[in-house]
Each structure stands twice: as structure tokens, then as C-alpha cells.
Design a protein around this motif. Structure first.
Motif, PDB file in Angstrom:
ATOM      1  N   MET A  15       0.942  -1.013   0.049  1.00 21.72           N
ATOM      2  CA  MET A  15       0.285  -0.300  -0.314  1.00 21.72           C
ATOM      3  C   MET A  15       0.892   1.229   0.018  1.00 21.72           C
ATOM      4  O   MET A  15       1.733   1.440   0.396  1.00 21.72           O
ATOM      5  CB  MET A  15      -0.512  -0.473   1.640  1.00 21.72           C
ATOM      6  CG  MET A  15      -1.582   0.999   1.673  1.00 21.72           C
ATOM      7  SD  MET A  15      -2.673   2.092   0.774  1.00 21.72           S
ATOM      8  CE  MET A  15      -3.877   0.636   1.555  1.00 21.72           C
TER       9      MET A  15
ATOM     10  N   LEU B 170       0.599   5.574   0.157  1.00 21.74           N
ATOM     11  CA  LEU B 170      -0.277   6.777   0.296  1.00 21.74           C
ATOM     12  C   LEU B 170       0.312   8.312   0.523  1.00 21.74           C
ATOM     13  O   LEU B 170       0.076   8.141   0.579  1.00 21.74           O
ATOM     14  CB  LEU B 170      -1.430   6.796   1.447  1.00 21.74           C
ATOM     15  CG  LEU B 170      -2.608   5.556   1.605  1.00 21.74           C
ATOM     16  CD1 LEU B 170      -3.111   5.456   2.892  1.00 21.74           C
ATOM     17  CD2 LEU B 170      -3.738   6.291   0.612  1.00 21.74           C
TER      18      LEU B 170
ATOM     19  N   ILE C 231      -3.982   9.753  -2.576  1.00 19.29           N
ATOM     20  CA  ILE C 231      -5.506   9.559  -2.889  1.00 19.29           C
ATOM     21  C   ILE C 231      -6.003   8.766  -4.111  1.00 19.29           C
ATOM     22  O   ILE C 231      -6.563   7.536  -4.546  1.00 19.29           O
ATOM     23  CB  ILE C 231      -6.189  10.187  -1.843  1.00 19.29           C
ATOM     24  CG1 ILE C 231      -5.825   9.918  -0.078  1.00 19.29           C
ATOM     25  CG2 ILE C 231      -7.572   9.261  -2.128  1.00 19.29           C
ATOM     26  CD1 ILE C 231      -6.667  10.590   0.663  1.00 19.29           C
TER      27      ILE C 231
ATOM     28  N   LEU D 253      -4.181   6.370  -5.973  1.00 19.39           N
ATOM     29  CA  LEU D 253      -4.432   5.072  -5.203  1.00 19.39           C
ATOM     30  C   LEU D 253      -5.452   4.696  -5.879  1.00 19.39           C
ATOM     31  O   LEU D 253      -6.727   3.478  -6.206  1.00 19.39           O
ATOM     32  CB  LEU D 253      -4.474   5.003  -4.096  1.00 19.39           C
ATOM     33  CG  LEU D 253      -4.548   4.069  -2.895  1.00 19.39           C
ATOM     34  CD1 LEU D 253      -3.469   2.732  -4.239  1.00 19.39           C
ATOM     35  CD2 LEU D 253      -4.283   4.007  -1.919  1.00 19.39           C
TER      36      LEU D 253
ATOM     37  N   LEU E 163      -7.751   1.387  -8.297  1.00 20.27           N
ATOM     38  CA  LEU E 163      -8.758   0.358  -7.468  1.00 20.27           C
ATOM     39  C   LEU E 163      -9.439   0.686  -8.262  1.00 20.27           C
ATOM     40  O   LEU E 163     -10.505  -0.054  -8.324  1.00 20.27           O
ATOM     41  CB  LEU E 163      -8.390   0.639  -5.981  1.00 20.27           C
ATOM     42  CG  LEU E 163      -7.388   0.863  -4.885  1.00 20.27           C
ATOM     43  CD1 LEU E 163      -7.598   1.042  -3.687  1.00 20.27           C
ATOM     44  CD2 LEU E 163      -7.450  -0.812  -5.315  1.00 20.27           C
TER      45      LEU E 163
ATOM     46  N   LEU F 218     -15.787   6.849  -5.137  1.00 16.65           N
ATOM     47  CA  LEU F 218     -15.070   5.980  -4.058  1.00 16.65           C
ATOM     48  C   LEU F 218     -15.760   5.064  -3.816  1.00 16.65           C
ATOM     49  O   LEU F 218     -15.061   3.832  -3.758  1.00 16.65           O
ATOM     50  CB  LEU F 218     -13.908   7.145  -3.450  1.00 16.65           C
ATOM     51  CG  LEU F 218     -13.035   7.180  -2.568  1.00 16.65           C
ATOM     52  CD1 LEU F 218     -12.572   5.200  -3.389  1.00 16.65           C
ATOM     53  CD2 LEU F 218     -11.679   7.280  -1.842  1.00 16.65           C
ATOM     54  N   MET F 219     -16.886   5.253  -2.636  1.00 10.33           N
ATOM     55  CA  MET F 219     -17.429   4.862  -2.541  1.00 10.33           C
ATOM     56  C   MET F 219     -18.140   3.591  -3.010  1.00 10.33           C
ATOM     57  O   MET F 219     -18.433   2.507  -3.103  1.00 10.33           O
ATOM     58  CB  MET F 219     -18.902   5.635  -1.435  1.00 10.33           C
ATOM     59  CG  MET F 219     -18.263   6.711  -1.317  1.00 10.33           C
ATOM     60  SD  MET F 219     -18.000   5.303   0.849  1.00 10.33           S
ATOM     61  CE  MET F 219     -18.985   4.137   1.835  1.00 10.33           C
TER      62      MET F 219
ATOM     63  N   ILE G  82     -15.557   0.976  -4.560  1.00 11.94           N
ATOM     64  CA  ILE G  82     -15.715  -0.053  -3.353  1.00 11.94           C
ATOM     65  C   ILE G  82     -16.818  -1.023  -2.767  1.00 11.94           C
ATOM     66  O   ILE G  82     -16.818  -1.934  -2.927  1.00 11.94           O
ATOM     67  CB  ILE G  82     -15.048   1.077  -2.179  1.00 11.94           C
ATOM     68  CG1 ILE G  82     -14.151   1.741  -2.398  1.00 11.94           C
ATOM     69  CG2 ILE G  82     -15.104  -0.715  -0.918  1.00 11.94           C
ATOM     70  CD1 ILE G  82     -13.993   2.158  -1.286  1.00 11.94           C
ATOM     71  N   TYR G  83     -18.302  -0.596  -3.689  1.00  7.40           N
ATOM     72  CA  TYR G  83     -19.471  -1.440  -3.388  1.00  7.40           C
ATOM     73  C   TYR G  83     -19.132  -2.089  -4.694  1.00  7.40           C
ATOM     74  O   TYR G  83     -19.532  -3.842  -4.386  1.00  7.40           O
ATOM     75  CB  TYR G  83     -20.297  -0.397  -3.229  1.00  7.40           C
ATOM     76  CG  TYR G  83     -20.307  -0.398  -1.750  1.00  7.40           C
ATOM     77  CD1 TYR G  83     -21.095   1.229  -1.632  1.00  7.40           C
ATOM     78  CD2 TYR G  83     -20.473  -1.070  -0.571  1.00  7.40           C
ATOM     79  CE1 TYR G  83     -21.815   1.757   0.263  1.00  7.40           C
ATOM     80  CE2 TYR G  83     -20.885  -0.178   0.539  1.00  7.40           C
ATOM     81  CZ  TYR G  83     -21.437   0.874   0.977  1.00  7.40           C
ATOM     82  OH  TYR G  83     -21.099   0.962   2.350  1.00  7.40           O
TER      83      TYR G  83
END
Lengths: 581, 247, 289
Positions: A52, A54, A231, A234, A238, A277-278, A281-282
Motif C-alpha cells: 500500500m 498513500l 489518494i 490509489l 483501484l 470512491l464509495m 468500492i461497493y
């Protein structure tokens, strides 16, 4: 991604300047290119190696400011400046990695965050070099039309480099360390150094992108290199899909274009950013690319070389390594003792393992068998006493060092590298610590390819012998449990070890499978295989296949001898075998 | 005493189906064993009964009450206790603390005196734990941890006890002790579902047996007759007991 | 001047420690944390400001309302950003909590505005003079409250039954569920408590620093650093680390410059981690071989 998709993408990128002279669109597209470069490098660290960061904005900044300073103060050309930017970023990356990668999880995240903040602070405070909050202006700026091609070319090269890396021994080493660092160490890889290399490579990519960024904009200031930037990097990775070569492209496109479409909502920018982002991720846990493609395809290329040479190199190595037998034991453990929190796990254990044959170590639970195995393979260090491998003291050496001396092992729970195919797992064993130069791996040098072909042939041959041919291209975590253990053994044997340590290989096997294992071990012994130390509970297997048995109880050796002798030994019966029916 | 009924359960992980229409019954107060090789789905079945997994189809009921699909902490408090494969003990706490945590799921006798009495009873059943009562549970060996896991499960005063390969990784002597302990539990009226690879031991102990292969029941019957079945003897009893030492 | 720096350092440090405890609590319960803990501090300050200055409520009522809201926010965060990932053991909670923090900051900017505003308080009106140095009563109150709370949390985890249940959840959530421990409730409590501590820190700090929508990020990062160098699973370590960090910051800002404060502070964090990778009093996660 298929060739069609790549082709379309290249066509779109390539033709943009032909369709528009609007410099703004070109600038946005170039930004996508820059982000692709950074995220490709980050992919090596996060996607391949499972680490990882950041703080990658820090390396981006180092690259950008290095290029800025060299072109404005020292008068170098853009190309030279970028080259230096890459080197400086990579060097700093190696240094940071050395500190950061001794830890994992949140601790690692902290070190990378701290690094990013320190760099940001230095950019603001060290006014004489960095120009302070105002930054550096008047960086010689090539024409956007020309530079657009440079950046797009850079992005294409980044993707190509990472694809090469994935197919190389280094790529497999990264994924192996991610999958099971314990197993990787047992195959001779130093997880620490492999991770440092991944970090360094990713820092270099970020530095390159930073240098290009400086030249693209003509100025740099600390505002562009904040925690939010890290951020963003990343998130782009992702969202696009880490671990896949194409992920960075998808993520970079999405994250650069989206704010452009939402400029009218600038005040809500952060909310949308967070919301995106949320959502990703979901609903897109494996990224856009992961959602679009099935697992296990695309990134693994089959090497089509059909060299008909038999395993010449393999045979030569084996002869070279063969012990002359001799009277001296291969492994000598002398009065090794080891205690955990006051409880003695091993107590003055003495054991000699000859260069040939199968030694079993048995005993009740808590007797110290796995502890002994862990001490022999370097995962535990004895508090006192010594372990000598061919007269060389090895107690206290790290596991990868002991592995490199010819010791291979399996684990109580089979540790296969889930992200790699079955063939690639064995290839990691075949290569061991011999990874070659990472630069050669990145560019796919011809000698690397030849070595790859040899590795693959050997891996396939070993798998054929073990009856695993139909599983060869499947991901290793698709294997059922019994076959995983078999893969683990094949992979360990690929190291051509002098000593093979097996930790309860029969655990979880059905009786028919245990019989197969029995036959396999006997065959191994009879065809000149390594010395074997077998920790086991299944008495049938142990009695049938061992030449010699050592019995431990409460960390001490209570009996040692042939199977018959041990079986009739009253102390052993009392402690371990129980009363006969 | 309650019976456990599993009916038409189909379940898996993610997209991978593991069990196909599995049905079985554990009559109250009996020991039923499920024998099967690797990957057959034994652990999956127990996890589904215990509430760790939600069945895709089918029902699970204890004493007539449906428990399928409920979360594990709910199921545990209903008296269905799983002693998992891998033991699941809390290594950073002491043996005593682990045992007391086991008592959380009890429905009755939650006062300190009853819990202490049960603790005493379990320590008598598993004397090896007594010496290490205040030491870290993570420091125990595999076999001792298995005993701790079993004792801890008993602290919950279960109606139904699910045992996932209790013999795994244990030396023959320990295996014997564990199976003796399980046998004694049956005499206390506990309903037990025992999943095992050590077929010989399990079949000797159980009242009824099921053979699970690749996610489906392929044979069932009273344990004694399953033991005599030629296919079972070949696949699961191997060469038979060549020596008199327990496996 | 030294006394001044000392007091400021201890005050700030104890607040870092308090916020850091929030990281510790959720980590010890669920191996996850609210990466935007700093924004929770900001929320505490902003909400208290809204009630006290905006609506004119009496201070005690404003503080109470703030704490209730913060606890609710913590529980809500857990539900939305953590629980879905905790169940499947995914590391995505890291980014999802960051995302929530980003959103929170934007909401604060839209409602509270982008400027910093002062928080009036009796305890910061008249400085107390001791030996030529002046400091506010607030600065003395902060460490006392902080240390008391930290001690309380410590007791809770290691001495009470429920605390031990929460520890079990962190160690092995699946096994803890098999014991009948209500996992979702345990994690929820941890997050509620963690947000509550952050809120208290926000309320205590509001009069001393100024209230701003952007105040959260750097506080959260420093508190995270404190949690790390103290050792994520060691509350005493965190208390010590917090005080230490606060003091170092204070003295660096006093004798060097505020710009150097961040650089030196975080450089020291890296140094500590090089020497003691798992924190001063933390323990290495056992490597299962």
C-alpha cells in the motif's frame, strides 16, 4: 484486455490531435496519460505485491521538481532531466521502502503518508531550491502538440513494461510474496527485498510521470503534490482494477474525465469524488477491468516455444548437486533448545539427518515437531544449541538464506500462490532466488525470454510427472485441497533441494490418498531424491515409509531408531501410541 | 435433547456451489457422523448449520425450530454450538478467559456459580487444561487447543454439538482421548453431529452415518452397516487397520 | 517560555492521544479503523459551534447534543463504510472511510463556510499567569480529561467482560460469532465510542485552535501517527506517544518554526518505526507458520 480493445484505445489516443486543435482537450488527454504512467507503477506495488502507499505524490513531486530544477537552474535538456528524475525518484523510493516495508498494514500506510507529508513540507520550506509556496516557473515547455505524443508514448511504454514484468520471474516473485510470503521465503526469495524492488519500480514510474508533468505545465508548485493527490492515484488504480495491466488505463481515464464533466459542480467536487470512491468500492471491488473480464485469462501469455531439447540443463544441475553420500550427516542438530514465553518447545534436541532416506519425526501434540521444522527452515531461531547443514552453521539465518542452501519445505496448511497459475507456482520454485535484473524483466530482454522458456519447460515436466497436467493453466487457488498439497511438494522439489521438510503432508487426506503419498515418497527415495524429514501423525504412513524415526515428547527426544524399534519402545507407547487393542 | 434436521440444503461460496440438496437428520441424543474426503463439503455443511453460511436453498431446524439463514451468534444462543476446524480459540487471551467466553451463549445457568461448576466439570474432562488455565491460549499445542475448543464449546451447554474434524492434526493418543470424551458426552444426552476423515474411529463411535462426496450424500445407514459396505471399506478404510495402533 | 510550550505540548498531545484511542478501539475490536477520525474531530467542533454560537444554546446542552450526534455519526459510518467490508474481510474500509471523510469536509465547507472562526469560551478568556507564562484554563482541562478517558478505556477493554468480548471479535470474528457474541453490535459500539472520543477532543480543542472545516485532516493524520508509534494494540503506548508527539511539536514550533513542525514530526515518526516497527509498546502480529 483483448487486442481489439487495445487497438481502439491506441487509435483514439493517436488520432485525437488530428481531430482537434483545441489545446485543452489535448491537455486533458495528456493528463490521462500521466496518470496512467503513475498508476501503472503503483499497480506493481499494490496490485502485484499487495502493498500500500498513500505517499506516492511524494515521488511524483520529486520527479517533477528534479526536472524543474535541472531544466531551469542547470540548463539541461528535457530528456536528460526526466531520466535523472526517474533515477532520483527510484533511489528515494528504495530508501523509503527500506524503512516502510519492515511493517505491514496500517503501519506501512503511516510511513508512506509521513513520507508524502515530509516531501510536501520540504517543498514549501526549502525555498532556495524549490521556490517555496510559489514553486518554480519558466520551465521550458515543448509545444503541446509534440509533447502530447511523448506523453502518450510514455503511457504506452509504461503499460508495455508492466506487462513484460508480469510475465517474468520478477512478476511471479511479486505475486508470490503477495500470496504467501512465508512460502516465498521457503523458496529462497527474500520477501523484504522483493517488496523493496516493487516499491522502487513504482517510485521510478511516478518520478517519470512527475518529470513529464513539469514539462507539460511549465511550472510546479507544492499544491499539486498533496495527500489528496496520493489518494487520487490509489483511487484511480483501484477503480480501474489493480493486478491487471489494463486497470490503470481505465481508472486514469475515468478519474481524469469525470471532474471535467462536472466543473459546474465545483463546490461539490469533493462530495462527488468521495461518492465515486464509495461506489467503486461497493460495486466494483475488482475495478472496472476486473468486472469486465473473467479471472485467469488475459494477462498470462503462453510461451509458445517448442524447443525439443530435453531437460539438459536440469540434469546437469542435478549431477552437480548430488552429494557423494558419505558418512557425514547432511543435517546435524545439536542440543537445540527453544522456549516460547517460558514454555520449552524444544529441549536439547539432537538429531542427525543423513543425505539419503526418509526420517520421520513423530510425537504427541505439543512435542515440538513443527517447532523443530520451523527451526530447521529458519522461521524460528533456537535460543541455544546449533544446527549445521553440511558443516555450515545455519541457526539464526533468515529462512530465504537457508532455503538457498538447499532446504525446501511444505507447510501444515498448503501455501500455494493463489494469484498465479499452477504452472507459475512451480516456475517460482524452479527459479527460486534467481530473478535476473528487473530492468531486463521490464523490457523483456531476449535472454530473459529464453530463460523463461526453459523455466516453463521444466515446470511443465515436473507437473506432468506429478499428474497435474490438466490443472496447469488454472489459478492455484482453484485446486482442491489434496492437490494443493501435491502442488506444494512439486514446487518444493523444483528447487532441487538437498533436504525436503514435510509438515504433516497427510493431514486432511483420505486413506486412498495417503497410500498414494506413501508410494510417492518411496519412489522419491529410490530414484535419488533429496533427504526427507517427515513430521506426521498418520502412523501407517510413518511406519511404512520411514528409514528412521525420532520421537519427541514435551520438546525432548524420547526415542530414536528404526520403525520396529520405536514401535515396541515402551516409553513411546505410553506417550504416544496408546495401548494396542 | 433436540433433533437436528437438515433438508434439501444447497449452498456454496461466491459463485461456487459446494453442497447439492443435502438432507440428513440427527435424532435427539445420538451421534451421527459424516464421512467424506477433501473438498466433499463437510465443513461447508457444518458452517451452514451453525449460521456462518446462509443456505441458498433448503432448511435447517433444531427441535422443530428453523435456524437456517440466521447469523451464527443467534444460532449459538439457541444451543447449536460449532467447534470449528482450526479450533478458533482466542490466542491473545488466557485459557480461562476463552472458556468463560464460551459460556456466553448459555441460555440457563448464567450465574457465576453455575459457570464455575461447569468450568470445573470440563477441566476434569480435559485435565491437560488445568495446569495452563491462566496462560495464553495461543501458547498451547495443537492438541491442547483442540481440547480447549471442545471444552469451550461445552461451556455453552449446547443442545446440539457440531464437531468439525476434531482429530485433525492430533497424535493417536490424543485422538483416542478426544473420541473417548465425545463418547462420554453422548451418555449425557447431547445430540452430536461429527464430521471426520478418520472414518474408522468415527464409524465405531457413531450411531448413524452419512457418506458425503462432492457435495452430495451418496450413502447412509446405521454406522455398523456403513462400515461393512465394500465401497466404503475401499475408499475410506484404506487397507484397514493393519496394526492395532489407532489411526 | 518553556512552561508555555510544555503546557501547550501536553494539552495538544493528550488530544492527539485521545483521538488516537479512537483508532485503537476500532482496531482492537474489528481490525478496521475510521481513517477519517480527524474529520470526526472537526465535526465535533463544528457541531458544537453550531449549537452554542449558531443557536445560542447553553454550553452544556450544546456539548451534550454534539456528543449524541457524534456517536450517531460513528454508528452510521460503521454501517455504511465498514460493515460491508468487515464481513468479507476486505481492506476496502480504508478507502471507504477516507471517502466519507472527504464528503464530510465538503459538507462542512458548504454549511460552515471556508473560513476559520473562533469558539468563545470562559476558559479561554483570561489567561492564568504562572511565573511569567500565561496559559488558558482550557489548556489545563484538556490533559486531565484526556488522561481520565484514556484510563477508562483501558480498564474497559482488559477488565470488563464486554471488553474481552470485543477483543475476541478482533482476534477472530468468525469464532467470536460462534461464541454467541453479537458481532455487528460489538463493532458498532466500537465505532460509536471512537467517534465520541473524537467529538470530545473536538469540543475541547475548539476554543484553543479555531474551528474550521479543514481542521480535521492534519489532526487525524497526527493522531494516526500517534496510534502507530504507540502501537495500535497498546493503549498505554498510545497515551505515551501522544504526549511525546505533542511535546515535540510544541517545542519545534517554539524554537524553530511552524513549517518545520510537520517535517520534523513526521520524520520522527518514520524514525521510530524504523527502530521499533510495531510501535513503542505494540506487538508484532504473530506470523503463523
Amino acid at each position: 484486455m483483448t487486442w481489439v480493445a487495445w487497438g481502439c484505445l491506441a487509435a483514439a489516443a493517436g488520432s485525437l490531435p488530428l481531430f482537434t486543435a483545441n489545446t485543452y482537450y489535448l491537455y486533458v488527454a495528456a493528463s490521462v496519460g500521466l496518470l496512467t504512467i503513475v498508476t501503472s507503477g503503483l499497480n506493481v506495488l499494490v496490485g502485484f505485491t499487495g502493498q500500500m502507499s498513500l505517499g506516492h505524490a511524494g515521488f511524483y513531486a520529486i520527479g517533477a521538481y528534479a526536472a524543474a530544477v535541472l531544466t531551469t537552474r542547470v540548463g539541461w535538456s528535457g530528456w536528460a532531466a526526466i531520466l535523472v528524475a526517474i533515477l532520483v525518484a527510484a533511489l528515494v523510493g528504495a530508501g523509503v521502502a527500506g524503512a516502510a516495508l519492515r511493517v505491514t498494514g496500517p503501519y506501512l500506510a503511516m510511513v508512506t503518508i509521513a513520507f508524502g507529508i515530509i516531501v510536501e513540507g520540504i517543498l514549501v520550506e526549502w525555498v532556495s531550491v524549490t521556490g517555496g509556496p510559489g514553486g518554480i516557473f519558466n520551465i521550458p515547455k515543448p509545444s503541446l502538440h509534440a509533447f502530447y505524443w511523448v506523453i502518450m508514448g510514455g503511457a504506452a511504454v509504461s503499460l508495455w513494461l508492466v506487462a513484460n514484468l508480469r510475465r517474468s520471474a520478477w512478476g511471479r516473485a511479486f505475486l508470490a510474496v503477495k500470496g504467501s510470503d512465508v512460502a516465498a521465503e521457503s523458496l529462497g526469495l527474500s520477501a523484504y527485498y522483493v517488496r523493496i524492488m516493487a516499491f522502487t519500480v513504482s517510485a521510478g514510474f511516478a518520478g517519470a510521470a512527475g518529470g513529464l508533468f513539469a514539462l507539460l505545465n511549465g511550472y510546479v508548485s507544492p499544491d499539486s503534490f498533496t495527500l489528496q493527490t496520493s489518494i487520487l492515484f490509489l483511487l484511480a488504480l483501484l477503480f480501474g482494477g489493480e493486478g491487471r495491466v489494463a486497470g490503470p488505463v481505465a481508472g486514469s481515464i475515468a478519474l481524469t474525465l469525470l471532474p471535467e464533466f462536472l466543473t459546474s459542480l465545483a463546490d461539490f467536487r469533493l462530495i462527488l469524488y468521495g461518492g465515486l470512491l464509495m461506489c467503486s468500492i461497493y460495486w466494483l471491488p475488482t475495478g472496472v477491468v476486473g468486472a469486465l473480464t473473467r479471472r485467469g485469462d488475459s494477462d498470462r501469455d503462453r510461451d509458445g516455444d517448442s524447443d525439443s531439447d530435453s531437460d539438459r540443463d536440469g540434469n546437469r544441475d542435478r549431477d552437480g548437486d548430488r552429494d557423494s553420500g558419505g558418512a557425514a550427516p547432511l543435517l546435524q542438530v545439536e542440543r537445540a533448545s527453544l522456549a516460547f514465553g517460558g514454555v520449552a518447545a524444544l529441549s536439547e534436541v539432537t538429531l542427525a539427518v543423513p543425505a539419503r532416506g526418509i526420517q520421520a519425526v513423530i510425537g504427541p501434540n505439543g512435542a515440538g515437531k513443527t517447532t523443530l521444522l520451523n527451526a530447521l527452515s529458519g522461521f524460528y531461531v533456537p535460543d541455544s544449541g546449533g544446527i549445521r547443514l553440511r558443516e555450515v552453521p545455519v541457526a539464526g539465518r533468515p529462512p530465504y538464506a537457508i532455503a538457498r542452501l538447499g532446504v525446501a519445505r511444505t507447510f501444515q496448511t498448503a501455501q500455494v500462490f493463489g494469484d498465479l497459475s499452477v504452472a507459475e507456482n512451480v516456475a517460482v520454485g524452479v527459479a527460486g532466488p534467481r530473478l535476473g535484473s528487473v530492468v531486463a524483466a521490464l523490457v523483456g530482454a531476449p535472454w530473459t525470454r529464453a530463460a523463461e522458456a526453459r523455466l516453463r519447460r521444466r515446470a511443465l515436466a515436473l507437473l506432468a510427472e506429478a499428474g497435474l497436467t490438466e490443472w496447469v493453466e488454472r489459478p492455484a487457488d482453484a485446486l482442491p485441497a489434496g492437490l494443493r498439497r501435491r502442488l506444494e511438494i512439486v514446487r518444493a522439489l523444483a528447487r532441487k533441494p538437498r533436504l525436503l521438510l514435510l509438515d504433516e503432508p497427510a493431514a486432511g487426506l483420505a486413506p486412498a490418498e495417503i497410500a498414494e503419498l506413501d508410494a510417492y515418497l518411496a519412489r522419491l527415495r529410490d530414484t535419488g531424491g533429496p533427504a526427507v524429514v517427515l513430521v506426521e501423525h498418520h502412523m501407517d504412513l510413518v511406519m511404512a515409509v520411514s528409514d528412521h524415526i525420532t520421537v519427541l515428547d514435551y520438546g525432548r527426544v524420547i526415542a530414536s531408531g528404526t520403525p520396529e524399534a520405536v514401535r515396541t519402545n515402551p516409553a513411546v507407547i505410553e506417550a504416544y501410541l496408546g495401548v494396542s487393542e | 435433547m433436540s433433533a437436528l434436521t437438515v433438508s434439501g440444503v444447497t449452498v456454496g461460496y461466491g459463485a461456487i456451489q459446494v453442497l447439492r440438496e443435502v438432507s440428513l437428520t440427527v435424532p435427539a441424543g445420538q451421534i451421527v457422523t459424516i464421512v467424506g474426503g477433501n473438498g466433499a463439503g463437510k465443513t461447508t455443511l457444518l458452517k451452514t448449520v451453525a449460521g456462518v453460511l446462509r443456505p441458498w436453498r433448503g432448511t435447517v431446524a433444531v427441535g422443530g425450530e428453523a435456524i437456517g439463514g440466521r447469523p451464527s451468534y443467534w444460532v449459538a444462543r439457541r444451543g447449536v454450538v460449532l467447534v470449528p476446524e482450526g479450533r478458533g480459540i482466542f490466542g491473545d487471551q488466557t485459557v480461562r478467559e476463552n472458556l468463560l467466553l464460551g459460556a456466553l451463549a448459555r441460555r440457563e445457568g448464567r450465574d457465576a456459580a453455575s459457570v464455575a461448576a461447569d468450568l470445573e466439570r470440563n477441566l476434569t474432562l480435559f485435565p491437560a487444561l488445568r495446569d495452563r488455565l491462566d496462560g495464553p491460549a495461543g501458547g498451547l499445542s495443537g492438541g491442547q487447543q483442540q481440547m480447549l475448543a471442545l471444552a469451550r464449546g461445552l461451556m455453552a451447554q449446547p443442545r446440539v454439538l457440531l464437531l468439525d474434524e476434531p482429530s485433525m492434526g492430533l497424535s493417536p493418543l490424543f485422538v483416542r482421548q478426544i473420541f473417548d470424551a465425545i463418547g462420554r458426552l453422548r451418555h449425557g444426552g447431547l445430540t452430536i453431529l461429527l464430521v471426520e476423515q478418520m472414518a474408522a474411529q468415527a464409524l465405531a463411535l457413531a450411531d448413524y452415518a452419512y457418506i458425503l462426496e462432492r457435495g452430495a450424500i451418496t450413502l447412509e445407514g446405521p454406522a455398523a452397516s456403513v462400515r461393512e459396505d465394500p465401497a466404503v471399506m475401499h475408499a475410506y478404510l484404506g487397507r484397514g487397520d493393519r496394526r492395532s495402533t489407532p489411526r | 517560555m518553556i512552561v508555555q510550550l510544555l503546557v501547550t505540548g501536553i494539552a495538544l498531545g493528550s488530544m492527539y492521544g485521545l483521538v488516537a484511542l479512537g483508532y485503537h478501539i476500532t482496531w482492537v475490536t474489528s481490525r478496521t479503523m475510521n481513517f477519517s477520525q480527524g474529520h470526526a474531530v472537526m465535526a465535533g467542533a463544528v457541531v458544537a459551534f453550531a449549537f452554542y454560537v449558531g443557536l445560542g444554546w447553553p454550553l452544556w446542552a450544546a456539548v451534550l447534543a454534539t456528543l449524541v450526534i457524534l456517536a450517531a455519526l460513528g454508528i452510521g459510518l460503521e454501517r455504511v463504510a465498514v460493515r460491508p467490508f468487515f464481513r468479507v474481510a476486505s481492506p476496502a474500509w480504508l478507502l471507504s472511510t477516507i471517502a466519507c471523510g472527504i464528503i464530510a469536509e465538503n459538507v462542512a465547507m458548504l454549511t460552515f463556510g471556508k473560513d476559520a472562526r473562533a469558539f468563545p469560551s470562559v476558559l479561554t478568556q483570561k489567561p492564568i499567569l504562572v511565573g511569567g507564562a500565561g496559559f488558558y484554563a482550557q489548556e489545563l482541562l484538556i490533559p486531565v480529561v484526556g488522561l481520565l478517558l484514556m484510563g477508562g478505556v483501558q480498564l474497559f477493554y482488559h477488565r470488563t467482560g464486554y471488553g474481552k468480548q470485543l477483543k475476541a471479535v478482533a482476534y477472530n470474528p468468525e469464532a467470536a460469532g460462534l461464541m454467541g457474541i453479537h458481532i455487528p453490535r460489538a463493532v458498532m459500539c466500537a465505532y460509536g465510542l471512537s467517534a465520541l472520543l473524537a467529538g470530545i477532543a473536538g469540543v475541547l480543542l475548539a476554543p484553543v485552535l479555531n474551528v474550521a472545516a479543514t481542521m480535521g485532516t492534519i489532526i487525524g493524520l497526527k493522531a494516526f501517527a500517534v496510534a502507530i508509534i504507540g502501537g495500535l494494540n497498546s493503549a498505554p503506548g498510545i497515551m505515551v506517544a501522544g504526549l511525546g508527539y505533542g511535546l515535540v511539536e510544541s517545542f519545534v514550533a517554539g524554537y524553530l518554526s511552524t513549517g518545520a513542525r510537520e517535517i520534523i514530526g513526521f520524520a520522527l515518526v518514520i524514525l521510530v518505526l524504523v527502530v521499533r516497527p510495531w510501535g513503542l509498546l505494540g506487538s508484532r502480529p504473530a506470523r503463523r507458520v
